[in-house]
Every structure is written in C-alpha cells, then in structure tokens.
Design a protein around this motif. Sequence first.
Motif, PDB file in Angstrom:
ATOM      1  N   SER A 243     -52.174 -46.270  57.011  1.00  0.00           N
ATOM      2  CA  SER A 243     -53.109 -47.374  56.790  1.00  0.00           C
ATOM      3  C   SER A 243     -54.402 -47.102  57.552  1.00  0.00           C
ATOM      4  CB  SER A 243     -52.505 -48.685  57.292  1.00  0.00           C
ATOM      5  OG  SER A 243     -52.405 -48.610  58.701  1.00  0.00           O
ATOM      6  N   ILE A 244     -55.382 -47.993  57.310  1.00  0.00           N
ATOM      7  CA  ILE A 244     -56.679 -47.819  57.959  1.00  0.00           C
ATOM      8  C   ILE A 244     -56.548 -47.963  59.470  1.00  0.00           C
ATOM      9  CG2 ILE A 244     -58.977 -48.827  58.223  1.00  0.00           C
ATOM     10  CD1 ILE A 244     -58.858 -49.538  55.251  1.00  0.00           C
ATOM     11  N   HIS A 245     -55.810 -48.993  59.916  1.00  0.00           N
ATOM     12  CA  HIS A 245     -55.777 -49.198  61.371  1.00  0.00           C
ATOM     13  C   HIS A 245     -55.031 -48.082  62.075  1.00  0.00           C
ATOM     14  CE1 HIS A 245     -51.902 -51.279  60.611  1.00  0.00           C
ATOM     15  NE2 HIS A 245     -51.605 -50.900  61.835  1.00  0.00           N
ATOM     16  N   GLU A 246     -54.067 -47.492  61.380  1.00  0.00           N
ATOM     17  CA  GLU A 246     -53.393 -46.336  61.976  1.00  0.00           C
ATOM     18  C   GLU A 246     -54.364 -45.161  62.113  1.00  0.00           C
ATOM     19  OE1 GLU A 246     -50.363 -43.331  60.297  1.00  0.00           O
ATOM     20  OE2 GLU A 246     -49.225 -45.175  60.681  1.00  0.00           O
ATOM     21  N   ALA A 247     -55.196 -44.974  61.072  1.00  0.00           N
ATOM     22  CA  ALA A 247     -56.191 -43.903  61.118  1.00  0.00           C
ATOM     23  C   ALA A 247     -57.174 -44.139  62.249  1.00  0.00           C
ATOM     24  CB  ALA A 247     -56.936 -43.830  59.786  1.00  0.00           C
TER      25      ALA A 247
ATOM     26  N   GLY B 267     -60.285 -43.670  52.345  1.00  0.00           N
ATOM     27  CA  GLY B 267     -59.962 -43.828  50.930  1.00  0.00           C
ATOM     28  C   GLY B 267     -58.683 -44.596  50.702  1.00  0.00           C
ATOM     29  N   ILE B 268     -58.088 -45.130  51.781  1.00  0.00           N
ATOM     30  CA  ILE B 268     -56.857 -45.910  51.659  1.00  0.00           C
ATOM     31  C   ILE B 268     -57.229 -47.380  51.570  1.00  0.00           C
ATOM     32  CG2 ILE B 268     -54.674 -46.495  52.796  1.00  0.00           C
ATOM     33  CD1 ILE B 268     -55.057 -43.790  54.345  1.00  0.00           C
ATOM     34  N   GLU B 269     -56.638 -48.103  50.604  1.00  0.00           N
ATOM     35  CA  GLU B 269     -56.979 -49.524  50.443  1.00  0.00           C
ATOM     36  C   GLU B 269     -56.476 -50.312  51.660  1.00  0.00           C
ATOM     37  OE1 GLU B 269     -58.741 -51.008  48.038  1.00  0.00           O
ATOM     38  OE2 GLU B 269     -59.018 -49.116  46.967  1.00  0.00           O
ATOM     39  N   PRO B 270     -57.251 -51.301  52.118  1.00  0.00           N
ATOM     40  CA  PRO B 270     -56.772 -52.154  53.209  1.00  0.00           C
ATOM     41  C   PRO B 270     -55.466 -52.838  52.819  1.00  0.00           C
ATOM     42  CG  PRO B 270     -59.073 -52.597  52.699  1.00  0.00           C
ATOM     43  CD  PRO B 270     -58.569 -51.684  51.631  1.00  0.00           C
TER      44      PRO B 270
END
Lengths: 256, 439
Positions: free
Chosen positions: B423-427, B225-228
């Motif tokens: 962020s997405i990549h961290e997730a 649900g986090i924007e790129p």
Amino acid sequence: MRKLLLTSLVVSALCALVPVSAHASEGKEYPLPNVEWSFEGPFGTYDRAALQRGYAVYRQVCSACHSMKRVSFRNLSALGYTPDQIKSVAGEYTYQDGPNDEGEMFERPGRPSDHFKSPFANDKAAMAANGGALPPDLSLITKAREGGADYVFGILTGYGAAPSDVTVLEGQYFNKHMAGHVIKMPPPLTAGAVTYEDGSPQSVEQYAKDVATFLTWAAEPELEQRKQMGFKVLLFLGIFAAIMYAVKRKIWAKVH
Amino acid sequence: MSAGPRTPFENKFIEWFDQRLPIFTMMNKEYGVFPTPKNFNYFWNFGAIAMFMLVTMIVSGITLAMHYAANTGLAFDSVERIMRDVNYGWLIRYIHMNGASFFFIAVYIHIFRGLYYGSYKQPRELLWIFGVVIFLLMMATAFMGYVLPWGQMSYWGATVITNFFTAFPWVGEPIQTLLIGGFSVDNPTLNRFFALHYLLPFVIVGVVFLHVWALHRTGSNNPTGIEPKDERDTLPFHPYYTMKDSFGLLIFAIVYCIFVFFMPNELGHPDNYTPANPMVTPAHIVPEWYFLPFYAILRAVTIDIGIPFTDITIISAKLGGVLLMFGSIAILLVLPWLDSHPVRSARYRPKFRLFLLLFVVTVLVLGKVGGMPADVPLFHITKDFVFTTTHVAQIATVYYFAFFIVILPVLSRIEVVKPMPASIHEAVLKCQSSCGGNA
C-alpha cells in the motif's frame, strides 16, 4: 526520485553533446566580437554619456539613410536631456501636418511628441537612393538581429579588404559580420567624423560602441525599469517561497 | 455536482447560499477534504502550475487585446506601441510572450509525470484523453498567437504551417484556403487567427474543467501507482496540498520571472522583431521551441511512398511528414490501450523506465535537430555517405513511434516487475527508513 533526477541530468548532458560540428565549412566564419556593455547582466544600466554620444553619431551619420520611426523626441529625456533641449532638437526638423481649416497641408517645426523624422518618404524612395538596398529601420535593430549590440558593433567595425574567396561587386563592400560577407552600406564611420565634447576618443571603435548603446536603448527603453522591478519581484517571491516552505514543513511534520 | 448529504455551515449567509446552490459544499468536498494520496512528489505540482499559467495567459492576453489592432498594416506597430507607450505594456507583453513558453514547460513536465507514473492507465483513460485534447488546443492557440505580432516569423511560420494542409489530396487546398481566408497569408488570416486565438483559451478552460472533473471522479494517481486503500494512504487536499502546491508554484514563478524581467527575448526569435514582409523569406524558418520536436518529425520524411517500379506516388514525402507529425500526437490518444501492463509506475518497471527515459532523450534530440536547418552534415560514415541532421531526425522519429507501437505492447506482455509495497503508507514508511525520507 533522486535516481530519476540523476538520469535526467545525464540525459540533458548527452543532449548538449549532440551537435558536434554543426557548421559546414563554407568560407571563413568570423565570430562576433564580445564587447563589454554597461547594460549587460542583471545589474546593467545604460551609460548616459554613451547614450548621448551615440545619439550624436546616429543623428549626424546613421540618420542620413536609416529611419527610427518608433522613437519620439520626448523619449530623449531618458538620455538626460532637459525638456528645453528636447524642444530645440525637435524644432530643427520640419514635419508636414494638416489638413488645416482651409483643407491645406502645411509645414511646421517638430514637437517633442513627434517621432524621429525618416530620411526618405517611403521604402521605395529609400531603395532608389541606396542602390536597391533598403536601409533597415533602426528602432528595433538590436532585438531583430542575433547578437544584438555585439552585431551592430561587429557590422560597424567589420569592414576591410575582401579575402580571395569573397566576390565583391560594384557598390558592395566586404564586411566580416554581414550574412554572406557582402554589404551594400559603405563604411559609415571614419575617425574624427563626429566631434565629441566630453573628450572621449573619436575613433571608429568608440563611435560604434556608443551608437550600439544608443540603438539598444532605442530598442529596449524599458530595460532599466524592467531589471529594477525584476529584483523587487524576485525578492518578494523569494521571501514568499521561503515562508511557504516553512508552512509546508510545519504542516507536513505530523504526517506519516 | 449532485446535492448529496450536506453538513450545515456556521456562517448564516454561507448556509443560506449553500442551501440554494451548494457551491461551498462542493468546494469543500473537492478542494477541502478531498482525499489525496499522501506520497506525491513535486512532479504532482505541475497540474496546479499549468492551471496558474492558463489563468495568467488569459488575464495578460485580454489586457493585450485591449491595445492590439488585428490588421496587417497596424499589428506590428500596435505591439510596439504596447511595448513603449502603454503603461507597463512591456511587462504585460513579456508576461504573455514568455508565459506561452512556461505554460508549455509546465505541461510537458505534467505529461512526462503522467507517462512515468502510468497515470493514463485504467481507470484514468478519459482523464488522459482530455489532457491530450488540451495539449492539442494549446498548440493551435500558441501557433495562432505567434502570428499576431505580424513579424517575419509570424508571417512565414503561418505560411509554412498552413501549407501543410495542402498535402492532403482533394480536401487539402480548400482546407488551407478556409484556414487563411484566401490564397496567401494576409489580412483575413490575421483577423481570423486573432478571433480564434481569443476563443480557444476559453475552450481550453472548458476541457480543463472536464479534465479536473474526471480527475476528481477517479482520484489522483501517485508515485507508487497503487490505489489508496484506506485513510492511512491519503490526506485532505487542504492544507497539505494547497500549501505544497503554493510552494512549488512560487519556485516555478521565480524561474518564470527571471525570464520575464532579465531575459525576455531569450526564448523568442530575433526575426520576429522585423515587420512581416511577403517579399523577403528569412534564412531559415523555425517555429517556437515547443514545436521543434514535431517540426523535426515533419521534416524527417524525405521519400515518397509509391507503387514500386512505377511512377505512381501514393503518399508524397510532404503528406507522409504531415501524417507522422499529426500521428505523433494522435498516438497519445490510444496510449492507454498500447500499454496494457497492469503495473502503473515506472518505479517497479525497470525496462519501461529505461525505454521511457530513452524516449525523453529522443524527444529532446528531435527538438534539437528541429531547430537546425535540414541536412546539416555531422560526420562521414563512409567516404561518400555523410551523416546529417535529417538522418538523426529519421532515427529519432523511428524510435518515437516504435516506443508506442512496438516497445510498449511488447513490454506489456513480458515485463517482470520489481517487488511492490502492499500500500501507499507502507511505501512511505519503507522510503523513510531507506531513502532519506522526503515528504
């Protein structure tokens, strides 16, 4: 994701538990017999001999009252009859045709392209001859009843003496598997009524089983072709899916 | 759709064409290099799957229409002729018949995905609303399609459902008369339902276009649900998601084909293989499985609402049921404003997650009781009070609406979220080390 799937599984399991005792206790319930059919399951096919015997039972017994409007004589080739046999079977019936060039209707012998001849001119005539009850057309009967072939077998073998809580009026019969346990059709099958030439037992059970097989074929003549094609389609999709999975893995391997 | 800067194509013809109508540039921008969050799970396949089902339904439907006769005297026979005499007619019809169910399966999973990961939230409200409109159009199309074979359930389903409209005072009966083209379901009904059943899918195509346009404006949501934030969070749509969608679609198609080829009538009702007969009412009339939750809500209302101590009824039980049934879908239109919690994904909202899964159970329970006759006794609570399926439906209906009207607004104010990645990549990186790394 995994947690979510697990929760969904638990949820579905709970849902399956909900209808605990759905049925009200009104009279005795008779579960349908679970007959083993040759056409059941993904590999099932029609037993040709049973189909031919079933057709004999239909022709000699059922067709006296029940129509089968959606099946043609030419369809009988699927039962293993030759074109000549089909021609001679069709020729035993007379059909009204016309008008001819003089504007007259005329009678002619049946052809393979004709649909099975109905025993009554129309529904009203059928009802008048059957004490007000309409014998249903049998072309789709196994698809039109919950239980399919098991239901047909159940009805044909479900006659017997009525228990005390079922009132059976004049012109009615007790039947375990009919809704309300009362049916207007007299028990149609008696042992030995139809002569089998292949030495199969001439019992009510055997007749019922054969005719239910025949009626299933009449309702689903495409069943064998459908399943055969299904295997080819699934094989294709399965291999295609495996390839796409490999492609997807390879492409995604570099990501992250 | 605007021209924008264009990179020339190597192929001369494509370049010539694209200079005049930049279709290739657009396709490349929207489906080639389109930046897509890299962390989609398989729930994100169902948009593409729904699209595939829509096309399947239109193609098989047009073919069926070539052989179908929209006349009460001919309809049932023409369908049987398709099944028996038209080359591969049984295949086309079973594809269409089961396709309706599988279209709904895909769309229900797609809607659930949207709910679970908060895809309806700012800035995707319009995208969501178009989705609800598609869902409504699908329901209308499916209902009218079910009438066309003119079996017993077709006829009686049409009678029951068009009868809902008479619940509305003053305008109700004229609406019903207009809908069925007379005073009872008959040939005019069948004719207009066929015309509309052919028309509405193309309206759906139009709204799907808007739905996809809106999606490409905001970009996709994703499981966090986090924007790129930068290019480390996204991947080009092709080949990453074209290939992943293809794989998911094939798995879906396998399940669909198992039904089409091995149990084509499992999801239907036997009564529809008996020709329509206005003189004989089936034992219990039920709609197709995908309408059952809404049918249960309709039947859950059993009391008239009036002015106390008088005989004046303001809302009859029938009208109440109809209002709740329509309301159960209409409420989805305002969902983005009922749930104003800033965090989208249920991953970080444990309370929302629990209530949402309970909501899913509720819908499944509604579906279950919707398929059963009303007032089936389940067990005794006291000696005189028997708990019935209607009570189950009533409790479930209350929860259905409470979820939207009470639970979501309250949670929006009070729910404390779990720690979230930046962020997405961290997730994705964190997930690889802790949750087994599924791509």
